[in-house]
Design an enzyme around this catalytic site. Structure first.
Site, PDB file in Angstrom:
ATOM      1  N   LYS A 105      67.337  64.811  88.051  1.00 45.89           N
ATOM      2  CA  LYS A 105      66.895  63.613  87.212  1.00 45.89           C
ATOM      3  C   LYS A 105      68.332  63.088  86.510  1.00 45.89           C
ATOM      4  CE  LYS A 105      65.938  67.662  85.393  1.00 45.89           C
ATOM      5  NZ  LYS A 105      64.917  68.880  84.853  1.00 45.89           N
ATOM      6  N   LYS A 205      64.192  61.178  82.787  1.00 44.11           N
ATOM      7  CA  LYS A 205      62.874  60.772  83.533  1.00 44.11           C
ATOM      8  C   LYS A 205      62.410  59.512  83.413  1.00 44.11           C
ATOM      9  CE  LYS A 205      62.458  65.784  83.799  1.00 44.11           C
ATOM     10  NZ  LYS A 205      61.588  67.111  82.950  1.00 44.11           N
ATOM     11  N   GLY A 302      58.568  74.566  87.522  1.00 40.04           N
ATOM     12  CA  GLY A 302      58.314  75.587  88.218  1.00 40.04           C
ATOM     13  C   GLY A 302      58.894  75.497  89.652  1.00 40.04           C
TER      14      GLY A 302
HETATM   15  N1  HSE Z   1      63.471  71.492  81.550  1.00 43.97           N
HETATM   16  C1  HSE Z   1      62.469  70.835  82.369  1.00 43.97           C
HETATM   17  C2  HSE Z   1      61.137  70.772  81.685  1.00 43.97           C
HETATM   18  C3  HSE Z   1      62.287  70.938  83.837  1.00 43.97           C
HETATM   19  O1  HSE Z   1      61.143  71.670  80.903  1.00 43.97           O
HETATM   20  O2  HSE Z   1      60.317  70.056  81.971  1.00 43.97           O
HETATM   21  C4  HSE Z   1      61.675  70.228  84.575  1.00 43.97           C
HETATM   22  O3  HSE Z   1      62.366  69.056  84.723  1.00 43.97           O
END
Ligand code: HSE
Length: 436
Positions: A105, A205, A302
């Site tokens: 991202k 994001k 995950g």
């Molecule tokens: N560190 C991110 C989260 C991982 O906790 O959503 C997924 O992008």
């Protein structure tokens, strides 16, 4: 037909999950893609590390350059993360005429414009479904499923770590640092967890979602970010008493003057479905003019949840290997020469409602001074609650909910309230959205 050969960069959590899913579901995936797909070459920084996957049959190296230069590899899957080595590898892969799938991202949000331009020139695809909200197919939903709509706004819980922290604080009254340590142990947090709690990961994001929603270039540097580190257990409890939940939201709205792009803690009515998205789960609400409000929910992080999105992208690329590059789904949903120059609005021009918590001396006239400032700034009050005086303290917590007002007016009002002698410390502010 010959199997399509994949070069995989990174054999960590998502890389390992991708190997496992591609192997376990090989037959189903081949039936969908029309070709078998094999990982022929993979790189990992440390080849001796224990893995969650079986790498039998895969040529291994600790130099990702060997993978992107391998003439047999048709699709490079970048799961290294970060925006230095990953950027170099993606650009090399594109220059070598290879398609790219990435879960990165930060890379797409910050360098996507250049990457897509290079890919278009070379006639290759760069697919990035796994970069936003892990396993939720939100890129495909907005870019393809909602292609008939004018998107009006979107709002999402797009960082699992932050949502896990807020959920545990609310449900179990746990302390911030304690929950963050657990998220790190569980492998959800970013390598640098400040990216999670300060909203940077969510802003990466959100930048991507806004670009494909409105057809504007990626502009991560213009995103406003505010983290969750200043949220107290009291704020969580007061919000609940007022019928709201605090969520760390990424919000983007199209307005006549430009596009809002902001990540911050937000009070939302507890009756909204998205207010009940708990733990590490992610959810994105998208409002289109034709479809209305739509909600996408699932695991945002995950190994296999993210691999699900990576593999879907690989299948998409394999399906289009023989198609005309001009007729593929455009990277940012809109044709590259049709991107709009609608500006991203500075935060001062954004309009929202607010939750304010301040500590004021419990004496006559103080409330009148505060509400007087609100009145002069054109800020209308929706609700006020005054809590009991904590023992040994002359000050009482007072909570205000306001109606919608421009951030610029609220900044001035807060500055003037903090300057009153009767006010102790800073005014805590959490923005409030009805998401109706
Ligand atoms: N560190 C991110 C989260 C991982 O906790 O959503 C997924 O992008």
């Amino acid at each position: 037909m010959e199997p399509v050969k994949i070069g995989l960069l990174g054999l960590g959590t998502v890389g390992g999950g991708t190997v496992n899913v591609l192997k376990r579901n090989a037959e189903e995936i081949a039936r969908r893609a029309g070709r078998s797909i094999v990982i022929s070459h993979a790189s990992a920084r440390n080849l001796n590390k224990p893995r969650i996957c079986d790498t039998t049959g895969i040529k291994l190296t600790n130099d990702p350059r060997e993978v992107v230069e391998d003439p047999e590899v048709q699709i490079v899957v970048e799961l290294i993360g970060g925006d230095t080595l990953a950027s170099e590898m993606v650009m090399r892969a594109i220059a070598n005429g290879k398609h790219v799938v990435t879960a990165n991202k930060a890379l797409i949000a910050k360098q996507g414009n250049e990457i897509f331009a290079a890919a278009q020139k070379q006639g290759v695809m760069v697919a990035f479904e796994a970069a936003v909200a892990g396993g939720i197919p939100i890129i495909k939903a907005i870019r393809e499923g909602l292609a008939g709509n004018k998107i009006e706004w979107l709002a999402g819980i797009i960082n699992g770590t932050g949502n896990f922290i807020l959920t545990e604080m609310r449900e179990k009254g746990r302390a911030f640092a304690d929950v963050l340590a657990e998220a790190q142990r569980l492998g959800y947090a970013e390598a640098d967890p400040t990216f999670d709690v300060e909203g940077i990961d969510a802003a990466h994001k959100l930048t991507i979602l806004a670009s494909i929603a409105y057809g504007v270039p990626l502009q991560f540097d213009k995103a406003y970010t505010d983290g969750i580190t200043k949220i107290t257990r009291d704020d969580v409890a007061y919000a609940e008493q007022l019928g709201y939940r605090i969520k760390h939201l990424g919000i983007s709205r199209r307005t006549p003057n430009g596009i809002e792009l902001r990540v911050h803690p937000t009070l939302i009515p507890e009756s909204r479905l998205i207010a009940n998205v708990n733990g590490v789960m992610n959810a994105v609400l998208v409002k289109g003019d034709a479809v209305g409000a739509t909600l996408y929910y699932g695991a945002g992080a995950g190994a296999e949840a993210t691999a699900s999105a990576v593999v879907a992208d690989i299948v998409d690329v394999v399906r289009t290997l023989t198609s005309d590059p001009e007729n593929r789904v455009p990277h940012l949903a809109f044709q590259p020469n049709q991107l709009s120059n609608l500006p991203i609005l500075p935060m001062e021009e954004v309009e929202t409602a607010y939750y304010l918590r301040l500590h004021a001396l419990d004496k006559p006239g103080v409330l009148a001074d505060i509400t007087g400032i609100f009145g002069e700034m054109g800020i209308s009050i929706e609700a006020i609650i005054q809590k009991e005086q904590p023992e040994g303290d002359q000050h009482v917590p007072i909570i205000f909910l306001t109606q919608r007002v421009q951030e610029r007016a609220m900044n001035s009002a807060i500055e003037r309230i903090e300057a009153l002698d009767a006010i102790d410390g800073q005014v805590a502010r959490i923005r409030l959205e009805m998401l109706g």
